[in-house]
Motif scaffolding. Sequence first.
Motif, short mmCIF file in Angstrom:
data_model
loop_
_atom_site.label_atom_id
_atom_site.label_comp_id
_atom_site.label_asym_id
_atom_site.label_seq_id
_atom_site.Cartn_x
_atom_site.Cartn_y
_atom_site.Cartn_z
N ARG A 19 0.65 -1.44 -0.25
CA ARG A 19 -0.47 0.08 0.06
C ARG A 19 0.93 1.29 -0.39
O ARG A 19 1.84 1.30 0.75
N LEU A 20 0.71 1.69 -0.53
CA LEU A 20 0.88 3.54 -0.89
C LEU A 20 0.36 4.56 -0.44
O LEU A 20 -0.51 4.61 -1.25
N SER A 21 0.79 5.83 0.25
CA SER A 21 0.25 7.59 0.26
C SER A 21 0.04 8.09 -0.62
O SER A 21 1.02 7.80 -2.08
N ALA A 22 -0.57 8.23 -1.19
CA ALA A 22 -0.82 9.73 -2.34
C ALA A 22 0.64 10.19 -2.67
O ALA A 22 1.95 10.72 -1.48
N GLY A 23 1.35 9.93 -3.75
CA GLY A 23 2.75 10.61 -3.88
C GLY A 23 3.63 9.87 -3.37
O GLY A 23 5.06 10.04 -3.54
N GLN A 24 3.78 8.76 -2.89
CA GLN A 24 4.43 8.20 -2.05
C GLN A 24 4.73 7.06 -3.42
O GLN A 24 4.76 6.57 -3.78
N CYS A 25 6.52 6.55 -2.89
CA CYS A 25 6.76 6.56 -4.17
C CYS A 25 8.08 4.86 -3.46
O CYS A 25 8.54 5.24 -2.71
N LEU A 26 8.09 3.53 -4.13
CA LEU A 26 8.71 3.13 -3.87
C LEU A 26 9.66 2.08 -5.01
O LEU A 26 9.37 2.28 -6.33
N GLN A 27 10.95 1.66 -4.81
CA GLN A 27 11.90 1.75 -5.80
C GLN A 27 12.23 -0.11 -5.40
O GLN A 27 12.44 0.08 -4.70
N LEU A 28 12.32 -1.09 -6.43
CA LEU A 28 12.71 -2.33 -6.21
C LEU A 28 13.34 -2.72 -7.36
O LEU A 28 13.00 -2.36 -8.22
N PRO A 59 10.58 3.93 -19.84
CA PRO A 59 9.96 3.52 -19.92
C PRO A 59 8.41 3.13 -18.76
O PRO A 59 9.14 3.32 -18.22
N ARG A 60 7.39 4.06 -19.13
CA ARG A 60 6.48 4.32 -18.44
C ARG A 60 5.43 3.83 -18.60
O ARG A 60 4.77 3.77 -20.01
N TRP A 61 4.84 3.27 -17.39
CA TRP A 61 2.99 2.68 -17.57
C TRP A 61 2.79 3.71 -16.83
O TRP A 61 2.69 3.92 -15.23
N ARG A 62 1.02 3.58 -17.13
CA ARG A 62 0.26 3.95 -15.78
C ARG A 62 -1.02 2.77 -16.14
O ARG A 62 -1.46 2.40 -16.85
N LEU A 63 -0.94 2.12 -14.32
CA LEU A 63 -1.89 1.69 -14.51
C LEU A 63 -2.90 1.49 -13.55
O LEU A 63 -2.73 2.49 -12.31
N ARG A 64 -4.55 1.89 -13.26
CA ARG A 64 -5.12 1.96 -12.24
C ARG A 64 -6.12 0.70 -12.01
O ARG A 64 -5.89 -0.94 -12.18
N ALA A 65 -6.55 0.29 -11.12
CA ALA A 65 -7.21 -0.57 -10.39
C ALA A 65 -7.88 -1.67 -11.17
O ALA A 65 -9.01 -1.61 -12.87
N GLY A 66 -7.42 -2.83 -10.75
CA GLY A 66 -8.22 -3.97 -12.21
C GLY A 66 -6.27 -4.13 -13.18
O GLY A 66 -6.64 -5.12 -13.33
N GLU A 67 -5.60 -3.16 -12.97
CA GLU A 67 -4.48 -3.05 -13.85
C GLU A 67 -3.77 -4.60 -14.49
O GLU A 67 -3.18 -4.27 -13.44
N GLN A 78 10.72 2.03 -10.62
CA GLN A 78 9.94 2.89 -9.77
C GLN A 78 8.47 2.94 -9.31
O GLN A 78 7.62 3.40 -11.09
N VAL A 79 7.84 2.58 -8.60
CA VAL A 79 6.38 3.00 -8.50
C VAL A 79 5.91 3.91 -7.83
O VAL A 79 6.31 4.37 -6.51
#
Length: 129
Positions: A19-28, A59-67, A78-79
């Motif tokens: 879970r990430l809050s608005a604007g939070q970033c995760l690098q893995l 490359p960049r991708w945008r995912l919405r709920a369910g994708e 980077q998410v």
Amino acid sequence: MPSVSIDTSGRVLPASATRLSAGQCLQLCVPAGTVLHAGAGRIEVSGPPQWLAESWHVPRWRLRAGETLAIPARGWLQVVARGDAAFTIAMPLGVIDRLAGLLAWRRRRVPSPWRHRPQPIADPAPEKL
């Protein structure tokens, strides 16, 4: 923007929810074939960096709920959450785990040499001396 780094290139992890809050970033760091599934909210995934026509491309991708997104190459991702978001990360089996599975399958299919006892072959015409 808060950031967290996780190196998962060594061992394979089961699917894990994040879970990430608005604007939070995760690098893995992930292997090729890793699958990200957006459960809630919107996330933006960047990376891993690649060479394309002799220039650096991220490359960049945008995912919405369910994708769902399958990562084509290994490397750092980077998410970023665009609002409160939840997603799962499922990584493929590593080489060692695949080899162990193959050996276990082979053990079940092929009898072990120490369990096999050679049978004598009957001689159809015994020799008389």
